[in-house]
Design a protein around this motif. Structure first.
Motif, PDB file in Angstrom:
ATOM      1  N   LYS A   1      -2.097  -4.528  11.922  1.00 40.17           N
ATOM      2  CA  LYS A   1      -1.399  -3.300  12.290  1.00 40.17           C
ATOM      3  C   LYS A   1      -1.253  -2.422  11.052  1.00 40.17           C
ATOM      4  O   LYS A   1      -1.230  -2.925   9.933  1.00 40.17           O
ATOM      5  N   PRO A   2      -1.133  -1.111  11.228  1.00 42.32           N
ATOM      6  CA  PRO A   2      -0.926  -0.243  10.066  1.00 42.32           C
ATOM      7  C   PRO A   2       0.328  -0.660   9.292  1.00 42.32           C
ATOM      8  O   PRO A   2       1.332  -1.050   9.885  1.00 42.32           O
ATOM      9  N   VAL A   3       0.247  -0.589   7.978  1.00 45.87           N
ATOM     10  CA  VAL A   3       1.396  -0.939   7.137  1.00 45.87           C
ATOM     11  C   VAL A   3       2.218   0.312   6.860  1.00 45.87           C
ATOM     12  O   VAL A   3       1.687   1.417   6.851  1.00 45.87           O
ATOM     13  N   GLU A   4       3.517   0.122   6.654  1.00 45.03           N
ATOM     14  CA  GLU A   4       4.396   1.259   6.405  1.00 45.03           C
ATOM     15  C   GLU A   4       4.168   1.858   5.028  1.00 45.03           C
ATOM     16  O   GLU A   4       4.166   3.067   4.853  1.00 45.03           O
ATOM     17  N   ASP A   5       3.986   1.005   4.032  1.00 45.65           N
ATOM     18  CA  ASP A   5       3.831   1.462   2.659  1.00 45.65           C
ATOM     19  C   ASP A   5       2.564   0.827   2.085  1.00 45.65           C
ATOM     20  O   ASP A   5       2.579  -0.315   1.628  1.00 45.65           O
ATOM     21  N   PHE A   6       1.480   1.598   2.104  1.00 43.21           N
ATOM     22  CA  PHE A   6       0.181   1.076   1.673  1.00 43.21           C
ATOM     23  C   PHE A   6       0.228   0.572   0.231  1.00 43.21           C
ATOM     24  O   PHE A   6      -0.267  -0.510  -0.078  1.00 43.21           O
ATOM     25  N   THR A   7       0.848   1.345  -0.655  1.00 40.98           N
ATOM     26  CA  THR A   7       0.865   0.981  -2.077  1.00 40.98           C
ATOM     27  C   THR A   7       1.554  -0.356  -2.300  1.00 40.98           C
ATOM     28  O   THR A   7       1.031  -1.223  -3.014  1.00 40.98           O
ATOM     29  N   SER A   8       2.714  -0.572  -1.697  1.00 36.22           N
ATOM     30  CA  SER A   8       3.403  -1.851  -1.897  1.00 36.22           C
ATOM     31  C   SER A   8       2.651  -2.985  -1.205  1.00 36.22           C
ATOM     32  O   SER A   8       2.610  -4.105  -1.718  1.00 36.22           O
ATOM     33  N   ALA A   9       2.008  -2.698  -0.071  1.00 34.95           N
ATOM     34  CA  ALA A   9       1.241  -3.735   0.626  1.00 34.95           C
ATOM     35  C   ALA A   9       0.052  -4.200  -0.205  1.00 34.95           C
ATOM     36  O   ALA A   9      -0.214  -5.405  -0.320  1.00 34.95           O
ATOM     37  N   ILE A  10      -0.667  -3.272  -0.796  1.00 31.23           N
ATOM     38  CA  ILE A  10      -1.847  -3.627  -1.594  1.00 31.23           C
ATOM     39  C   ILE A  10      -1.421  -4.257  -2.921  1.00 31.23           C
ATOM     40  O   ILE A  10      -2.067  -5.192  -3.415  1.00 31.23           O
ATOM     41  N   THR A  11      -0.318  -3.796  -3.488  1.00 34.73           N
ATOM     42  CA  THR A  11       0.200  -4.377  -4.735  1.00 34.73           C
ATOM     43  C   THR A  11       0.524  -5.852  -4.535  1.00 34.73           C
ATOM     44  O   THR A  11       0.181  -6.690  -5.375  1.00 34.73           O
ATOM     45  N   LYS A  12       1.160  -6.187  -3.430  1.00 35.05           N
ATOM     46  CA  LYS A  12       1.516  -7.580  -3.124  1.00 35.05           C
ATOM     47  C   LYS A  12       0.267  -8.455  -3.073  1.00 35.05           C
ATOM     48  O   LYS A  12       0.261  -9.582  -3.574  1.00 35.05           O
ATOM     49  N   LEU A  13      -0.817  -7.948  -2.499  1.00 34.83           N
ATOM     50  CA  LEU A  13      -2.059  -8.720  -2.410  1.00 34.83           C
ATOM     51  C   LEU A  13      -2.659  -8.991  -3.792  1.00 34.83           C
ATOM     52  O   LEU A  13      -3.214 -10.062  -4.027  1.00 34.83           O
ATOM     53  N   TRP A  14      -2.553  -8.021  -4.696  1.00 40.93           N
ATOM     54  CA  TRP A  14      -3.090  -8.214  -6.052  1.00 40.93           C
ATOM     55  C   TRP A  14      -2.191  -9.121  -6.883  1.00 40.93           C
ATOM     56  O   TRP A  14      -2.659  -9.764  -7.822  1.00 40.93           O
ATOM     57  N   GLN A  15      -0.905  -9.188  -6.536  1.00 39.60           N
ATOM     58  CA  GLN A  15       0.007 -10.074  -7.268  1.00 39.60           C
ATOM     59  C   GLN A  15      -0.188 -11.531  -6.871  1.00 39.60           C
ATOM     60  O   GLN A  15       0.045 -12.431  -7.659  1.00 39.60           O
TER      61      GLN A  15
END
Length: 184
Positions: free
Chosen positions: A84-98
């Motif tokens: 599903k679409p995420v509310e905050d793309f930047t925080s969603a992608i940051t979490k994946l890189w962390q």
């Protein structure tokens, strides 16, 4: 004998929820011509692409120039962030890189997406030894592939990519020996 992969991050596209059919914008179409002009100097042998329209449109000019069909490689499609679409793309992608093993519901972790992209890259390295070939793809999967070969390519590198962007990766067999950004 070196093999050169030219990873091409697609040009600017028009946002639609249809990931597969999302086309380039007018600006993206103009930038795709610049991509073609830059790659004309590189003695390209073959052109591969993600099945997404915006990636194919970005590299179709060089395919026409060398008079070869674009070969679709499904594994070069963009990573699935979540179902599903995420509310905050930047925080969603940051979490994946962390956390390389974390994934959002219905999405791919960095490790999963990286494995998919790297497997396809290695297959192409094996079947195109000593050649120069283009891969039309997407920012996140491109950087995940680059990260596998050299850890310095990570989140901050990804966040500074442009649309379009071209990186020439030079290999001796399957060993990355050089990376150059191709610019006008």
């Amino acid at each position: 004998m070196k093999t050169h992969i030219y990873f091409v991050r697609h040009a600017h596209s028009i946002y639609t929820p249809d990931e597969l059919g999302r086309p380039l914008s007018q600006r993206g179409l103009l930038d795709a011509q610049i991509v073609t002009d830059l790659l004309k100097r590189e003695n390209i042998d073959r052109v591969y692409s993600s099945p997404y329209k915006r990636a194919m449109q970005t590299v179709e000019g060089i395919a026409k120039y060398i008079d070869k069909d674009i070969v679709i490689v499904d594994e070069f499609k963009e990573r699935v962030l979540s179902e599903k679409p995420v509310e905050d793309f930047t925080s969603a992608i940051t979490k994946l890189w962390q956390d390389f093993d974390f994934s959002w519901d219905g999405g791919e972790s960095n490790r999963m997406a990286q494995k998919r992209g790297v497997n396809a890259t290695i297959r192409l390295l094996e079947s195109n030894e000593g050649k120069n070939f283009v891969v039309g793809t997407h920012g996140n999967i491109m950087v995940l592939i680059m990260n596998y070969f050299d850890k310095k390519y990570g989140f901050s590198f990804w966040s500074e990519l442009e649309m379009p962007d071209i990186y020439k990766l030079s290999f001796n067999s399957k060993e990355l020996v050089d990376v150059q950004r191709i610019r006008k």
